[in-house]
Structures are given as C-alpha cells and as structure tokens.
Design an enzyme around this catalytic site. Sequence first.
Site, PDB file in Angstrom:
ATOM      1  N   GLU A  99      14.926  94.937  36.577  1.00 26.38           N
ATOM      2  CA  GLU A  99      16.160  94.198  36.646  1.00 26.38           C
ATOM      3  C   GLU A  99      16.883  95.097  36.030  1.00 26.38           C
ATOM      4  O   GLU A  99      17.005  95.274  34.857  1.00 26.38           O
ATOM      5  CB  GLU A  99      15.806  92.754  35.870  1.00 26.38           C
ATOM      6  CG  GLU A  99      14.892  91.980  36.420  1.00 26.38           C
ATOM      7  CD  GLU A  99      15.443  90.849  37.461  1.00 26.38           C
ATOM      8  OE1 GLU A  99      16.727  90.822  37.507  1.00 26.38           O
ATOM      9  OE2 GLU A  99      14.663  90.663  38.547  1.00 26.38           O
ATOM     10  N   CYS A 129      24.477  92.376  32.934  1.00 25.50           N
ATOM     11  CA  CYS A 129      24.162  92.956  34.280  1.00 25.50           C
ATOM     12  C   CYS A 129      24.887  92.217  35.231  1.00 25.50           C
ATOM     13  O   CYS A 129      25.286  93.097  36.478  1.00 25.50           O
ATOM     14  CB  CYS A 129      22.521  92.868  34.453  1.00 25.50           C
ATOM     15  SG  CYS A 129      21.970  91.466  34.264  1.00 25.50           S
TER      16      CYS A 129
END
Lengths: 495, 514
Positions: A217, A255
């Site tokens: 990720e 993110c």
Amino acid sequence: MEEETEALEEMERELEEMRECYRSGRTMEASWRKSQLKGLLRLLREREEEIFRALHQDLGKHPAEAYRDEIGSLIKSVNYALDGLKRWMSGNKAKLPRIALLTTAKILPEPLGLVLVISSWNFPIGLSLEPLIGALAAGNAVVLKPSELAPECSSLLANAIPYYLDDKAVKVIQGGPGIGERLLHKKWDKIFFTGSARIGRKVIAAAAEHLTPVTLELGGKCPAVIDTLSSSFDRKVAVQRVLGAKFSFSAGQACIGVDYVLVEKKFSSALVELMKVVMKKMFGESPRESQSVARIVNKHHFLRLRSLLLDPLVKSSIVYGGSMDEESLFIEPTILMDPPLQAAIMMDEIFGPLLPIVTLNKIEDSIEFINSRPKPLAIYVFTKDEPLRRSMVSKTSSGSIVFNDAIIQYLADTLPFGGIGESGMGRYHGKFSFDTFSHQKAVVRRSFLVDFWFRFPPWNDHKLQLFRSSYHYDYLGIVLTVLGLKRTNRASKGI
Amino acid sequence: MAGEDKKQQPFDSKAASSLVAELRGAFASGTTRSYQWRESQLRGLLRMTDEHEQDIVAALRSDLGKPELESVLYEAAMLRNSCKFALKELQRWMMPEKVKTSLTTFPSSAEIVSEPLGVVLIISAWNYPYLLSLDPVVGAIAAGNAVVLKPSEIAPATSALLAKLLGEYMDSSSIRVVEGAVPETTALLEQKWDKIFYTGNGRVGRIVMAAAAKHLTPVVLELGGKSPVVVDSGINLQIACRRIIVGKWGNNNGQACIASDYIITTKDLAPKLVRLPYPHVLVFSLYGVVSCTLPYLFQVDVLKNELETFYGKNPLESKDLSRIVNSDHFTRLTKLLDEDKVSKKVVYGGERDPTKLQIAPTILLDVPRDSLIMNEEIFGPLLPILTVDKLEESFDIINSGAKPLAAYIFTNDKKLKEHFVNNVSAGGLVVNDTTVHLAVHALPFGGVGESGIGAYHGKFSFDAFSHKKAVVYRSFMGDAAIRYPPYTNGKLRLMKALLGGSILGILRALFGRS
C-alpha cells in the site's frame, strides 16, 4: 558484531516458535480467530484514552481526528469481520458441467501461515491494526512491525497486543530500518507493507528471495479535480470536502489525502476566494492554536516540506498561509496558485499541509495531466457533468476514484482498498482483507463409481471422438459414438 | 545477394524497450479496451487453433514426441474451451460490479470497475507449450491488455509456430511474440510491464519477481513442486491406479506440473483390499491372510498391470508416451534413477534409450527420504513410493516440505478425507483422482508458497490481468458538520455514535446524552 548475531538468532528463535504455534493448528480454529478479533475490540475500547494520548504525542492529533480515522474505523472493521467470519471461512462451491457426474468442486480459503505486517507512521494505530484484522480473521500467526517514527504508538502496541491477543501467535517487534531489514530477509508466507514506493521496492525484492506474495500500500499524488460548479451550495460543499481532506487528515500526511487541485482557469479565482473563507472557518485566525491541525511527524519531514517552499517561484505562488514553526514542527495550512510544474512540490508526493492549485484551460485537460504522471492511489472529481464523469472513470487509472468527495472510500468495507502501478499492488478492507491473507485452495472430490473408460490409453480414434463429444458436452454424441452409430471423424473441427 | 546478407537483428534491451513503447502507444490509443476488439482477438485464437490443429500436433510431436491424443485434448481442446468460455462470459466480466454501501458513507453508491492493466508480459513453459502460452493470453486479451508472449525456447517448433500463427491471426499492433532464450528474456525483464505472468520453475520464478520488483510490477508465478498421492486401503485399487497412471504418464510422460510426483501409502494395506476382476486377486487375498508385511506389493502389481495394459510390454516402443524433452533433462532423470540410494529400489521399468530420449514408466519402492529423487520435483516418468506405518503420518511428511502445486488422496474414509482437505496445504487438492481440477473453469488454478503466486483459469484469468478500481459516487447533500474542523468533544461523541452505526446511539449523541 556478536550482539548482532545474537539478536538475529533470538529473532529466528522467536519466529520458529511462532511457526510451531501455527503448525499446531491453533490459529485455524474459528473460535481462536473470533477471540482475537474480540480482543482487538476490547483493546480499542479499554485503551482509548491511551491511544488518544499517544496519537497526540506522536502527531499532535485531536481525539476527534484520532477517533474518526483510527479507532472508530477499526471498531467498524472488526465488527464487520466478526459478522462475516463464518461465511468467509466456509468458501464457495464451484459450478461444474453436468458431465462431471458425482463430482464436487469448491474453493476453500486457508491461512497462509506466518505473516509480516509493516505499518507506517501517519495513521500508526489504524494502519497497524487494520491489516492485523484481516490476518487474524484468515487464521494466520502475525508479526507486526510498527513504524519507529511514531514511537509512542509503537510502544503502546507493543505493550497492549500481548495483553489482549494470543502472545504466542501474535507478536510486535519494534525497531527502525535495521530491524526492518532483518525481518524482511526472513521467510514469510506473506508480507503486507504500508509506506513509500522506495521502501516498497526493497520489500518486494526481499520477498522475491523466498517467493513470498506481497501487498504494497504505497502512495502517490492524489489529485482533486474541481469542475466549475454553478450552485453555490455545491461549491461550498466541494471546497469543504477538499480542504477537509487535505488539512484535517494528519495535516496532509495521508496516502489518500488530496495532494493537489486541478481547476479551470476561469473558475480558479472564485475557488481560491471561497477556500480562504472556509479555511478561516475551519482553522480560525491562528491554526496552530485551533488544535485542529496535526503537526509534522518529525524534523526530517518538516525540513523536507520547508525546502519545497524555498524555490522563490514556489514561494511567490503562496496565496494563503505559509508560516512554519520548527520548534513545534507546525506548518500552517497553505495554499499555492500555479507553482512551476517542474518544482519538487509538483513532482514528489507532498505529504504535508501544502495545497497547490494547478489551473488548466479546459477541465477535460485534467485527464491528460493525470495520465502523464504515475498512477495515484486515488483520484477525486467534483462535478455534476455526466460526460466528464464517464471520461474520468474510463480514461484515467488509479487505485480508486471518488466523485464529489474524498477519502471516504477508506471507510467502505465493500470496496477494495489498494493501488496500481507506483501506488501499490494488492488490496484490503472488509472481505478483501480476509482474502489477501488467505490461499484460495481448489478442492475437487470424485467418486470411484463413475469413470469414462476412454480416459485411459491405449489411444485410438474411437476414444478421440468420445473425447471430442465430451468436451463439447455433446451427450447425445457420446451415446451415439458408444453405440457405434456416429462415425469417428479425425478431421472434425467439432471440439 | 542482398537477401543473403540480411542478418537477424539481436533482440537486446534497446529492441525490448522500443517494443514496449510501441505497445504502450497502441494501448493508449484505446484499441484493446473495446469489447469488439477483445471478442475479435479471442475468435482469432479459436480459428487459429481450429484451422491449424494438425500443425500444432506436428510441432508438439517434434518438440516432445507428444501423442496426438494428448496434443489434441490437453493443448488444443483445452485452449479452445478457454476461448469459448471467455467469449461466453466476456460481457458479464466487463460489467462493473455494484456494491452495497453503508451508513458510514451514506449517501453514496459504489461499484468496482474492471480495467486493463496495460501492457503485459507472458513467459511460458516447454511442457505444454501451446496451452501454457495461449491460455494466459486468453485472460490478458479478455481483460483488454496489450500482450507480449515469450514462448519457451526448449520447445522450438511450437515457439516458431506460435510466432508465425499469432502474426497471421492476431492484431499485431497489440499482440506480439518474442522468440529466444536467456538474453532475450533478460532484455524483456528489464522493461517496465504492468504485469508479468510466468510459468516455469522456482529458480527462474525468483529472477522474474526480482526483476519485477524494480518497477513495482505485480506478478503471477505458476511454478511447481512435488505433488504427492496418498493412497489408503479400502478403495477400488484398480480405478485409483488407472487414474494415477493417466495423471502421470498420460500427461507428457510425467513432465507436468500437477502430475503425481510420488505415492505415500501404508506398509499395511492387505486387510482392506477390494476385489478385482483379475486372477491374481485370489493370490493376493491369500497373501493378505498369510502375510501382512508385503501387501503393498499388491498395489505395485495393480500399477504394473495397468501400466502394461496401457503401454504394452515394451513401453519404450509405445506411441502413447511423450519422450523426455531434451538431453539435459534425460541426464537429470537418469541421475535420479542411478543414485546409489535408490538404484536397487526399482520394482518396475527403469529401461531407457538415450538415442530416442526415452525412459520407460518406472516405479521405485521405499526410497529413502534424503535421496535426490525425493528432494526435487521429478518432472518425468519415475514414480517413487514412500511407505509409512500409519497413513496420518503422510500429512506431516507432506506439510514438512515445500507446499506443492497439487496434492491427491485416494480414500473412502470420510474422516481422513476431511483431515486431508483441511490440513494439507497445496495449490489445489483432488480426492480420489488426480489432475482433473485443471479442467474446471470455476476453480482458480495456482500455487501457494514455493509452488507459486496468484491463479488463473476462467474468470480468474480475467481478474489476474485486470485492475479492480473502486468507484464511489457521492452527492453534494448529506454532509455532517462533525466531519470538519474545528474539532470539539461534541463532534467526537457524535462521530462515535455514527461509526458505531446504532440509530439510538446517534440520537443520544445528537441530544447530548451519551
């Protein structure tokens, strides 16, 4: 050097013990998995105050932010997993053609074994425990390595987890890059990593040695495309959502936070004016006193962000905010208008409370703008225009795409959460977490009673013809061939 | 004169890089995304296989000595089925999947959209060179990608045939074949792909994954392992042996990733024998009564019997067995056979013909676990039998090694079946047969641990070459002020209630009572 070898041996011993524990079959039981998930729930409820304190200390987060993004979200995910566990564990029947008499086929999920979860510092509790939920629900033994850049949270996890979970099968190993490196070179059945693309490459390179599957990720520059909105209500909502997504989630250190905005030139000044109004409302005259903006995690990142503004052309593009305080590691929410595209602030993932606005001639140009850069983790589009919506979905590629909001996809248990290209590989959340830590094993059961004698050598045209009919599910053909009523046809293109 | 001077340009890094750039341009133009394109390419593969079946059979015979029936069934027919299944399902696969949304994201609607990854690399293997090259291509095309296929150089006739046929039948702006060996593969692996699909062994699998790591490229690795067959007593031994034989020697003479690698059975099988329509069953029933120590010979005799029925008394001359692919593998296999520890354990076969690269179906009994043959994937016509006291020990033996691509058990014992299914980890399991799971479209075909990463077949192929993009549609309505700063404790309370999902909790928070 000796200490080093000793530490390595100690680590290997611990891991071997965990593998033994896994092999004993304990973690595969539904009851064990349930108890671990319930343990997590208790941890989150009983240690709530401690978690608030740790997040405040590591990142200056207000409890509302901490609850919204980490604790609350985790509680939701654990409950979802508890609810779905039995169903998920039972697997799926696979459909077979009628010719497969007395045969059953099914896909049975099984745990992978001993897995490694490496988490990041920006949502240090959330990003550690969310993958853990999936790993435990799937029946694995887990080693968690929290980020050393959020030391209070890392300690909290190291203390709390052995207390609430099975400490023979779930361990927390704290440490910096050295420990991380050592862990990476061990043999795991899966590695789940949240962090930067640079380290992501190291993770997958290390995993290749053992053919270990990975989920990465990562991040990227997530754009928010703001179309010209005619309704002032819509405009206000859009601006609130974009600014909220940028500045109120770990001060932009997220993110899936908004990295930059794309807007049509003719709408841009109205947008900026509206933004200034909303900013004042959200953060007041003195954002630092408002307690509603997290701080920068450490000096290294503070200096990195400060240097983004050193370029005079970038500095001169600031239209709101810009003040910084090194001692408290605080950066005021800042908006910039059209900084140069070659500047670092437009090339690297910002990961901080600086919001560049890039103006375009036509809003449709945003498609090419986004496509000429690495695929981001998320794209946000604020529009009511149907053709634009369709174009954005079909012409751009990203982990996810959200219309008229941002970050919200993180909370959806039914949507896969993950990246593509530079923003990552693999996905999780909801059942996808369970699947990412499982092996989908194909199981076929046959009976001794039925076999087609033509399965076996020696081969001849007759058997070949029977096979052709079988593959075609041509039951009549089979009967006719067997009865000798159908001529075998070598040149038949029937299969 | 000019024609003679024309030399084949070496396929180096520069050539690979410009190939990828060309395909990226083709992909960016959007050609491969349309349903029409995908459908036309899949039909092209189908026509190609239909119209050139004999050429395919000839190439496979040249590369592997493969019997016609195996080529027609396990390569051509399976590929056709794969195409047909994809054609039938394609529209459904391409449709977005609507998903439920919950209170936490209310109001919104969401779906998962499948989009192509871009430009993908498929590296195939030599043992089923037609099928293993094109089956992944079916998935890649169905998912709308541009494809580069690198067939195995160890099956050169098939590689050349694929290069020729794909050039004729497929859209060469988006689908290309690169032939070659290590240098060409290395050049290809240096490039940035959106996915790499590799079928082969673990050693090269690691190289592929390490190369992919540099570009953060996801991979599917279809590798191998030692697929064990556990044989219990109390079963129809004849049927079991037939299924084992056709799954091993009937599959490219054992050179197949899911062929039974070795058998595990008990020293003590006699009392549970099943009656057989062969004369020697009487002898062995007596054996069972008289001596419980050598009843596994019964099993070997059934195997021997069936092998003879299938391949005759001189299997080296049977037309129904593939040969060993090349002299390297021939040498490797004979080394396994001739190791001191096992050379005396051969109870059937063992004959070989180096000139024809043929090794007869060979059975070894009671091989030591530290022999070479028990420590690498055999991939050939040798079948060792391991014996244990209690069958349950076999599960520990299997689980102590690397996870195989497949594991098989022959038993009628319900408890044993469940124990096997729940405790043996492998890519796929079959109870009372071998290899058949390969043909089931609805099952994912892939390994776990050392036997591989990822899976394909049927919709799993489409998924392997797709990116599943989450799409959320929200309206501008329905915002809660609690989402935004300034943060207050009141907002915290409300947020807790909302995320908790209970209406009562929300009401309480709204009225300041929690």
